[in-house]
Design a protein around this motif. Structure first.
Motif, PDB file in Angstrom:
ATOM      1  N   VAL A 111     -10.187  -4.047  -5.648  1.00 53.61           N
ATOM      2  CA  VAL A 111      -9.144  -3.497  -6.516  1.00 53.61           C
ATOM      3  C   VAL A 111      -7.754  -3.924  -6.025  1.00 53.61           C
ATOM      4  N   ASP A 112      -7.736  -4.821  -5.046  1.00 56.70           N
ATOM      5  CA  ASP A 112      -6.472  -5.269  -4.476  1.00 56.70           C
ATOM      6  C   ASP A 112      -5.972  -6.482  -5.267  1.00 56.70           C
ATOM      7  N   SER A 156      -2.744  -4.256 -12.347  1.00 56.85           N
ATOM      8  CA  SER A 156      -3.791  -3.883 -11.388  1.00 56.85           C
ATOM      9  C   SER A 156      -4.581  -2.694 -11.922  1.00 56.85           C
ATOM     10  N   SER A 201       0.820  -1.217   0.000  1.00 49.19           N
ATOM     11  CA  SER A 201       0.000   0.000   0.000  1.00 49.19           C
ATOM     12  C   SER A 201       0.850   1.262   0.000  1.00 49.19           C
ATOM     13  N   SER A 220     -14.158  -0.801 -13.226  1.00 57.32           N
ATOM     14  CA  SER A 220     -14.958   0.356 -12.812  1.00 57.32           C
ATOM     15  C   SER A 220     -15.712   0.967 -13.997  1.00 57.32           C
ATOM     16  N   PHE A 259      -3.059  -7.376  -6.337  1.00 53.87           N
ATOM     17  CA  PHE A 259      -1.840  -8.006  -5.840  1.00 53.87           C
ATOM     18  C   PHE A 259      -2.135  -9.170  -4.889  1.00 53.87           C
ATOM     19  N   ILE A 273     -15.039  -0.474  -1.684  1.00 54.05           N
ATOM     20  CA  ILE A 273     -13.859  -0.817  -2.460  1.00 54.05           C
ATOM     21  C   ILE A 273     -12.892  -1.614  -1.585  1.00 54.05           C
ATOM     22  N   TYR A 301      -7.892   3.427  -3.876  1.00 55.06           N
ATOM     23  CA  TYR A 301      -9.099   2.971  -4.589  1.00 55.06           C
ATOM     24  C   TYR A 301      -8.874   2.904  -6.090  1.00 55.06           C
ATOM     25  N   ARG A 302      -7.793   3.559  -6.571  1.00 54.03           N
ATOM     26  CA  ARG A 302      -7.458   3.549  -7.999  1.00 54.03           C
ATOM     27  C   ARG A 302      -8.534   4.200  -8.861  1.00 54.03           C
ATOM     28  N   ASN A 309     -17.333   6.571   3.530  1.00 51.69           N
ATOM     29  CA  ASN A 309     -16.020   6.041   3.165  1.00 51.69           C
ATOM     30  C   ASN A 309     -16.178   4.614   2.642  1.00 51.69           C
ATOM     31  N   PRO A 310     -15.694   4.321   1.432  1.00 54.67           N
ATOM     32  CA  PRO A 310     -15.944   3.002   0.845  1.00 54.67           C
ATOM     33  C   PRO A 310     -14.934   1.911   1.225  1.00 54.67           C
ATOM     34  N   THR A 311     -13.976   2.225   2.113  1.00 55.67           N
ATOM     35  CA  THR A 311     -12.890   1.269   2.357  1.00 55.67           C
ATOM     36  C   THR A 311     -13.333  -0.037   3.017  1.00 55.67           C
ATOM     37  N   ILE A 335      -9.431  -2.916  -0.578  1.00 61.27           N
ATOM     38  CA  ILE A 335      -8.001  -2.633  -0.752  1.00 61.27           C
ATOM     39  C   ILE A 335      -7.210  -3.542   0.184  1.00 61.27           C
ATOM     40  N   ASP A 336      -5.900  -3.456   0.156  1.00 60.75           N
ATOM     41  CA  ASP A 336      -5.050  -4.270   1.022  1.00 60.75           C
ATOM     42  C   ASP A 336      -5.335  -3.906   2.491  1.00 60.75           C
ATOM     43  N   THR A 360      -8.505  -2.709 -12.872  1.00 59.56           N
ATOM     44  CA  THR A 360      -9.399  -1.837 -12.117  1.00 59.56           C
ATOM     45  C   THR A 360     -10.159  -0.883 -13.035  1.00 59.56           C
ATOM     46  N   GLU A 368       1.643  -3.602 -10.628  1.00 61.21           N
ATOM     47  CA  GLU A 368       0.921  -2.338 -10.672  1.00 61.21           C
ATOM     48  C   GLU A 368       0.213  -2.042 -12.020  1.00 61.21           C
TER      49      GLU A 368
END
Lengths: 100, 478
Positions: B127-128, B285, A14, B293, B130, B303, A78-79, B185-187, B305-306, B289, B282
């Motif tokens: 979107v993670d 990815s 990250s 999207s 990796f 979303i 979030y890209r 927050n979408p995390t 993420i790591d 993504t 990267e």
């Protein structure tokens, strides 16, 4: 040169995504920045003194005061460009105010 | 399925004969271009993977070259059978990404994610890219044990994949609570880490029921972390463990220093090479993504993420620091364990899940974590032959090192899934009643435990919702 510190769980994934994105975008906007990516656990009070801006994924509690400006950089991960834009704008404002 | 594999073999045979680093360079660059990444970026990514594989091989060579003989002496002088070198997660991630099957599992999971989003079975866009390796390694283990039964590997990866998306949705309110995120927050995350939540929750409920008083003795994590400072950092840990192996292996003073510094250096370098390899994935990815999207425009979702957004919580680090020496002691006495913890001793494959289930109660995290460590050590031990062989086949293992040298990761995320993969893999290689029975029982327990966990999490999420409603009605009264 503005020195920015970012961090994540292993200092590998990250934080490096954030480092790459900030360096690319800020250079495009004409600022000279260098970003270091480390393991968040390894950050000490002395280490933070070396930097102008701290850009963690989310604001951590270290048990000591963070005396430099903080920009929460999580949305970069979030890209999605429209979501990372505000992070870069905030960073640009701070870089301008530091005026180095 | 066999026809497809035969056909693929004919086309890819010359490519495979080149060896893994050149092959993955070509495949990864080609795939990124297919996802409309600029050719120069795509080639950059492919090259970075190739040098990362080569680099991991070089460092594994240095580490095992100096540690393996000392570990042999350690075994001789102490009688403790710990001969597997723990290289931590970065080499394993690189090795897994060095297999073309990982790209197949990636494609499978991207399609699964889109299908689940369309049919509203999940609300998480992952979107993670990796971290697909965590599920890919489960698939690779099935392939390894089943003489390449791709159908079984595919089914198991899909099953765990579905559960991971559901889990990402379930944990969202807890993330909001723990990290003070607004509900906009979408995390969230689909990380394999959190597939241990159901098992941890069993222990958490036992504490709720029988030992709730322990919460009174909870302590502040940040104070502890501040005290530990640099002493808990990667290179420092490499230095202690190198010295530890040297001392108990009765090496000369000079050799003890060499081991200590080699340990510290290798742990640092694994991370450095790990970052090349993030750069490698990267472009791919980004391509995937963008593709996803674009196709899901106009829909709001969380979303994935790591996991390190939870690394902002001090508790997970305090507990990782406390568990490190506990793990060393457990490793020395645990029957069936063959790993001497080194690269994986800071258990970031475990503490994030402890944090989320117990919601940051440090003492509970330490107690439950102590019970979880044997599961990780056993799992790391059984996958060591697979890891070593795969490292060799992708060119990330140095030549000229004795066949008895094994590598693994002591705290690899998803230990239960590794056992499941081995069990399913064995059924593929030897289809008999006993193996079938084992798979059915294991799967039944695994799924039922998850179903129970889903119910508990829904209850928890209901409470969160009520708390928000109460707050807003209070405001109205005022």
């Amino acid at each position: 040169m503005i020195k920015i510190l970012t961090a994540c769980g292993a200092g590998i994934n990250s934080s490096h995504q954030i480092k790459t994105a900030i360096e690319e975008e800020m250079r495009n906007r004409g600022y000279d920045v260098a970003v270091d990516a480390v393991v968040i656990k390894d950050i000490t009070e002395e280490m933070l003194k070396e930097y102008d801006i701290f850009a963690p994924i989310a604001k951590p509690d270290f048990g000591f005061e963070i005396n430099i400006p903080i920009v929460e950089a999580g949305p970069i991960l979030y890209r999605i460009p429209s979501m990372s834009e505000p992070v870069f704008d905030e960073m640009e404002q701070i870089i301008k105010s530091i005026n180095k | 399925m066999d026809v497809i594999i035969d056909f693929a073999n004919k086309i890819f045979k010359p490519l495979i004969d080149l060896g893994a680093p050149p092959m993955m360079f070509i495949i990864l660059a080609f795939l990124a271009m297919l996802m409309r990444v600029k050719p120069s970026k795509a080639i950059e990514g492919g090259l970075k993977l190739a040098i990362a594989l080569t680099g991991m091989g070089a460092i594994i060579g240095i580490l095992t070259g100096s540690f393996a003989p000392a570990l042999q002496d350690f075994v001789k002088s102490t009688g403790i059978q710990l001969s597997i070198t723990d290289v931590g997660w970065a080499p394993l991630a690189t090795i897994t990404w060095g297999s073309p099957f990982t790209l197949y599992f990636l494609l499978l999971l991207v399609i699964l994610n889109i299908v689940m989003l369309i049919f509203k079975k999940t609300n998480t866009l992952d979107v993670d890219i990796f971290n697909v390796w965590h599920l890919a390694i489960v698939g690779l283990i099935v392939l390894y044990y089943s003489n390449n039964n791709l159908l079984l590997a595919t089914l198991l990866v899909l099953l765990i994949g579905v559960m991971k998306f559901i889990n990402a949705d379930l944990m969202k309110p807890t993330f909001n609570d723990m990290l003070k995120m607004p509900s906009t927050n979408p995390t969230t995350t689909t990380h394999m880490n959190f597939m241990l939540n159901p098992l941890i929750m069993v222990f958490d409920k036992i504490i709720d029921k029988f030992f709730p008083f322990i919460d009174k003795y909870d302590f502040d994590a940040t104070t502890l972390n501040k005290k530990i400072g640099f002493w808990g950092s990667k290179f420092a840990i490499g230095v202690y463990l190198g010295a530890f192996v040297g001392l108990l292996g009765q090496q000369s003073v000079k050799e003890i220093f060499t081991l200590a510094f080699t340990g510290g250096m290798c742990l640092e370098l694994f991370s450095v090479i790990g970052t090349w390899f993030i750069g490698a994935v990267e472009p791919l990815s980004k391509g995937i993504t963008d593709f996803m999207s674009k196709r899901l425009k106009g829909r709001t979702f969380n979303i994935g993420i790591d996991w390190p957004f939870v690394a902002a919580r001090a508790e997970m680090w305090a507990v990782a620091n406390i568990l490190a020496p506990i793990m060393l002691i457990i490793a020395l006495v645990l029957p069936g364990n063959k790993i001497l913890p080194l690269g994986g001793i800071i258990a970031i494959g475990l503490t994030p899940a402890l944090l989320i289930v117990t919601r940051g109660r440090v003492l509970r995290m330490v107690i439950i974590g102590t019970f979880m460590l044997p599961v990780f050590l056993w799992s790391g031990t059984i996958i060591a032959p697979f890891v070593t062989k795969t490292a060799k086949s992708v060119g990330a293992f140095p030549k000229g090192i004795s066949d008895s040298v094994l590598i693994t990761h002591s705290t690899l995320e998803g230990p239960v899934e590794k056992f499941l993969a081995v069990t399913v893999g064995r059924l593929g290689s030897e289809f008999n009643i006993q193996n079938l029975f084992l798979v059915i029982v294991f799967l039944a327990i695994y799924i039922l435990l998850f179903a129970w966990y889903v119910k508990q999490m829904k209850k928890r999420n209901e409470e969160y919702k009520n708390a928000v409603q109460n707050k807003s009605s209070e405001k109205q009264v005022v």
